[in-house]
Design an enzyme around this catalytic site. Structure first.
Site, PDB file in Angstrom:
ATOM      1  N   ASP A   1       8.194  -2.164   1.633  1.00 22.95           N
ATOM      2  CA  ASP A   1       7.557  -3.181   0.585  1.00 22.95           C
ATOM      3  C   ASP A   1       8.723  -2.813  -0.739  1.00 22.95           C
ATOM      4  O   ASP A   1       8.887  -1.586  -1.173  1.00 22.95           O
ATOM      5  CB  ASP A   1       6.149  -2.488  -0.052  1.00 22.95           C
TER       6      ASP A   1
ATOM      7  N   THR B   1       7.997   4.743   5.172  1.00 29.33           N
ATOM      8  CA  THR B   1       7.206   4.156   4.468  1.00 29.33           C
ATOM      9  C   THR B   1       5.822   4.720   4.208  1.00 29.33           C
ATOM     10  O   THR B   1       5.219   5.747   4.650  1.00 29.33           O
ATOM     11  CB  THR B   1       6.579   2.722   5.010  1.00 29.33           C
ATOM     12  N   GLY B   2       5.293   4.265   2.975  1.00 28.42           N
ATOM     13  CA  GLY B   2       3.901   4.989   2.681  1.00 28.42           C
ATOM     14  C   GLY B   2       2.619   4.330   3.473  1.00 28.42           C
ATOM     15  O   GLY B   2       1.812   4.690   3.466  1.00 28.42           O
TER      16      GLY B   2
ATOM     17  N   ASP C   1      12.642   2.022   3.517  1.00 31.68           N
ATOM     18  CA  ASP C   1      11.232   1.787   2.945  1.00 31.68           C
ATOM     19  C   ASP C   1      11.121   0.297   3.083  1.00 31.68           C
ATOM     20  O   ASP C   1      11.851  -0.671   3.461  1.00 31.68           O
ATOM     21  CB  ASP C   1      11.405   1.883   1.618  1.00 31.68           C
TER      22      ASP C   1
ATOM     23  N   ASP D   1      12.464   1.618  -3.480  1.00 30.67           N
ATOM     24  CA  ASP D   1      12.433   1.054  -4.890  1.00 30.67           C
ATOM     25  C   ASP D   1      11.376   1.642  -5.628  1.00 30.67           C
ATOM     26  O   ASP D   1      11.392   1.377  -7.138  1.00 30.67           O
ATOM     27  CB  ASP D   1      11.945  -0.335  -4.552  1.00 30.67           C
TER      28      ASP D   1
ATOM     29  N   ASN E   1       7.514   6.738  -4.749  1.00 35.09           N
ATOM     30  CA  ASN E   1       7.266   7.649  -3.623  1.00 35.09           C
ATOM     31  C   ASN E   1       8.459   7.465  -2.807  1.00 35.09           C
ATOM     32  O   ASN E   1       8.557   8.264  -1.754  1.00 35.09           O
ATOM     33  CB  ASN E   1       6.127   6.846  -2.828  1.00 35.09           C
TER      34      ASN E   1
END
Length: 278
Positions: A13, A45-46, A11, A223, A226
């Protein structure tokens, strides 16, 4: 442990990136050493492609990438990759949700179709969140219902604080069979909407199947909420030290925070990677 090929999912962020949106020197060197030793590293990632490709290139990756929390799975270096998948939500559903947002007089609405971005009302703050650069296509600004004519990859709602729960309840009551929605953390409290059944674990499984890597050799770091499905799915699901409690409860392992080289420290120990001190 025997150092067989692992799939390492990162991930961005709050995980790979420090609070300054950078990859620390130690973590970067550890990841690159892992790749030299034959492990496969992917970003999950989103973020959209345009806001994550910089980090992909910085690490020197040549692997598929998961964007939009699984709604886009693609290979930036290989446009003919057979497993590429784009899973947008139906345009009709998006328009219905937009109508509900207008009724609640939300602050703003943003829709993304791959790397095309539609913004209902001009907002430099929103534009800054999405890391727009001069190389990106200009945002399409104006009445989003009129301008959005394709199935969107994602829709993001910036509601008034006292409307957050009523909007999420509306999404559950009327669209639960079609869409998934998640809430970003403070200070924005943005609600992100994608098609039902899509999450990072879907993308990770697709990539693992393609490369023939078993679940027990998938290492995933995250973290936030999502990341829940991905961390739960991975044989080696790792929660960052700064992760939310819900993610820590489903993870198999925990590491240090994103500010403390959590990814680098874990990989060095778990995969017995030796890197030079930086």
């Amino acid at each position: 442990m025997e150092n067989k090929k692992h799939l390492i999912a990162l991930d961005l962020d709050g995980t790979l990136l420090t609070n300054k949106q950078e990859i620390s020197a130690r973590t970067k060197q550890t990841i690159q050493t892992a790749m030299e030793e034959g492990h496969l590293v992917v970003i999950s990632t989103g973020r959209p492609h345009r806001a994550s490709i910089h980090y992909y290139n910085e690490l020197g990756l040549n692997s598929p990438m998961v964007n939009f929390n699984g709604a886009l799975i693609h290979h930036p270096q290989d446009r003919t990759w057979d497993f590429a998948m784009h899973t947008p939500m139906p345009l009709k559903t998006a328009h219905t949700i937009i109508d509900a947002c207008y009724d609640l007089e939300v602050h703003n609405i943003l829709a993304e179709v791959m790397d095309d971005v539609y913004l209902d009302n001009y907002s430099q703050e929103i534009i800054d969140i999405f890391h727009q650069t001069q190389k990106d296509r200009p945002y399409i600004i104006g009445n989003i219902k009129d301008k959005l004519e394709e199935d969107p990859t994602s829709v993001l709602i910036y509601p008034k604080k006292d409307h957050i729960e009523s909007l999420r309840n509306h999404l559950d009551d009327y669209h639960a069979e079609i869409i998934e929605h998640r809430r970003w953390g403070a200070p924005w409290n943005i609600i992100e909407i994608i098609k039902k059944g899509i999450n990072k674990a879907v993308g990770l499984q697709k990539i693992a199947d393609y490369y023939g890597i078993p679940k027990e050799r998938i290492i995933a770091f995250g973290d936030e909420d999502n990341d829940l499905e991905m961390i739960d799915y991975a044989g080696v699901g790792v929660a960052m030290g700064n992760a939310i409690d819900e993610l820590k409860s489903v993870s198999k392992y925990q590491t240090l925070t994103n500010e403390q080289d959590g990814i680098g420290v874990f990989l060095e120990e778990y995969l017995k990677i030796k890197v030079k001190t930086v």
